[in-house]
Design an enzyme around this catalytic site. Structure first.
Site, short mmCIF file in Angstrom:
data_model
loop_
_atom_site.label_atom_id
_atom_site.label_comp_id
_atom_site.label_asym_id
_atom_site.label_seq_id
_atom_site.Cartn_x
_atom_site.Cartn_y
_atom_site.Cartn_z
N ARG A 196 0.85 -1.19 0.00
CA ARG A 196 0.00 0.00 0.00
C ARG A 196 0.89 1.25 0.00
NH1 ARG A 196 -2.65 3.56 3.69
NH2 ARG A 196 -4.80 4.03 3.08
N SER A 265 -12.47 -3.38 1.67
CA SER A 265 -12.57 -2.78 3.01
C SER A 265 -14.04 -2.55 3.35
CB SER A 265 -11.82 -1.46 3.05
OG SER A 265 -10.44 -1.64 2.82
N LYS A 294 -6.05 5.73 8.72
CA LYS A 294 -7.36 6.14 8.20
C LYS A 294 -7.76 7.45 8.89
CE LYS A 294 -8.10 2.50 5.56
NZ LYS A 294 -8.25 2.60 4.08
#
Length: 368
Positions: A196, A265, A294
């Site tokens: 990621r 997700s 996040k």
């Protein structure tokens, strides 16, 4: 005996005809027989190697049965006439080799090498078989298509089996020590990695993703790309992980094919049920705790973890702020799998932390 290509006006009315002497026909026939014999052996051997993994490695009677069926279909054409043409001592190919044939880096590499071997052999049999029997070419063509389907099903099956067995999922974050950290986690038993990185240039991402994929496969681990289906295809990743704002799962599946993994997700029950209905192979459940990964996203909490434990029909990974200090709370809420970022990417000893997290995830669940 007249030479091939002789001119005989009394027979051909002045037209030059190429005539193949009988001895030359027999010689060509023997060469064709040797080619067929060698490739029948090659196809049968390759199928047996694949079959053994399906039987003992995957415990799949269905896949092993398909291999056995194909082996027997190939054997039908392996006649005594073709075997009699074999000349192992006079075959110059027995001494030929290539460094890539001397070792296999993983089960996946071994299987892919033998699928290529079988498919190439069947293509040879398809063409030269037309010179031997009118039905052999078509039969080998159909078998080749079945082997293509077998390859797709087997590689997808193997990925799914490893996904189900994986308890710990490392999602990377940008780091100068990315490769050493990942390898340290792999040494600790990690079997599932997601690359990621949303901000780095594509050229750098492509280079790092290629190295990470090679590293993962050398340790027998799955390699997933975050968001980017194109990058996943470019580096032959095992799949892609999609956020709620990314492309639909159906579109990703169309691009990736049936054998690769697609994760999604989710932050609540509705998103979870939708992802499963759309065909996600696994889901992320979270964020369990607030996390800088996040920014601005409220924690879903342990209640969502408990909901997933009771309602998810696909593998799911609790994610978001999970570390060695709170993993047991997440496990007590019903999680059997967790995904982590900072607790491994920022760990001083990633191998030991990986081993600890996995050991906790394998502990006996408390009875309710």
């Amino acid at each position: 005996m007249k030479e091939a290509g002789y001119y005989d006006e009394s027979i051909t009315n002045g037209v030059v005809v190429m005539v193949e002497p009988y001895s030359q026909q027999k010689q060509i026939q023997q060469v064709v027989y040797r080619i067929l014999d060698a490739n029948l052996d090659r196809a049968r051997e390759g199928l047996r190697i694949i079959e053994e993994w399906c039987r003992f490695g995957l415990n799949s009677g269905q896949l092993a049965g398909e291999c056995k069926y194909l082996r027997q279909e190939v054997a039908v054409w392996h006649t005594e006439e073709l075997r009699a043409a074999r000349d192992t001592a006079g075959d110059p190919g027995t001494d030929l080799s290539h460094p890539q044939e001397e070792q296999r880096s993983s089960i996946k590499a071994l299987l892919q090498a033998n699928f290529c071997r079988v498919e190439e052999a069947l293509r040879v049999l398809e063409e030269y078989g037309k010179l031997y029997h009118p039905k052999m070419g078509q039969a080998c063509k159909q078998m080749r298509y079945r082997v293509y389907s077998l390859e797709t099903n087997l590689m997808g099956h193997q990925r799914h089996q490893l996904l189900w067995r994986s308890r710990l999922y490392l999602v990377t974050s940008p780091s100068e020590n990315l490769l050493p950290t990942v390898e340290a986690a792999l040494k600790g038993g990690l079997t599932l990695l997601q690359y990621r990185d949303k901000d780095t240039d594509d050229s750098v991402r492509l280079e790092l993703a290629t190295k990470l994929r090679q590293l993962c496969h050398s340790y027998g681990a799955l390699f997933i790309i975050n968001d980017r289906v194109d990058l996943a295809l470019a580096v032959d990743a095992d799949g892609v992980h999609l956020g709620q704002q990314d492309m639909p799962i159906a579109t990703a599946r169309q691009l990736l094919g049936p054998q690769r993994l697609i994760g999604r997700s989710t932050t609540n029950a509705d998103e979870m049920q939708k992802a499963i209905a759309e065909g996600a192979d696994y889901i992320g459940v979270g964020p369990v705790y607030e996390t800088p990964t996040k920014v601005g996203k409220a924690a879903a909490g342990l209640g969502y973890v408990s909901y997933a434990a009771k309602n998810s029909s696909v593998p799911w990974f609790a994610i978001g702020g999970i570390d060695a200090n709170n993993i047991n709370d997440v496990i007590d809420a019903g999680a059997e799998r967790v995904a982590v970022v900072r607790s491994l990417m920022q760990a001083e000893q990633p191998t030991l932390v990986t081993q600890y997290l996995i050991s906790q995830l394998h502990r006996i669940q408390p009875e309710s």
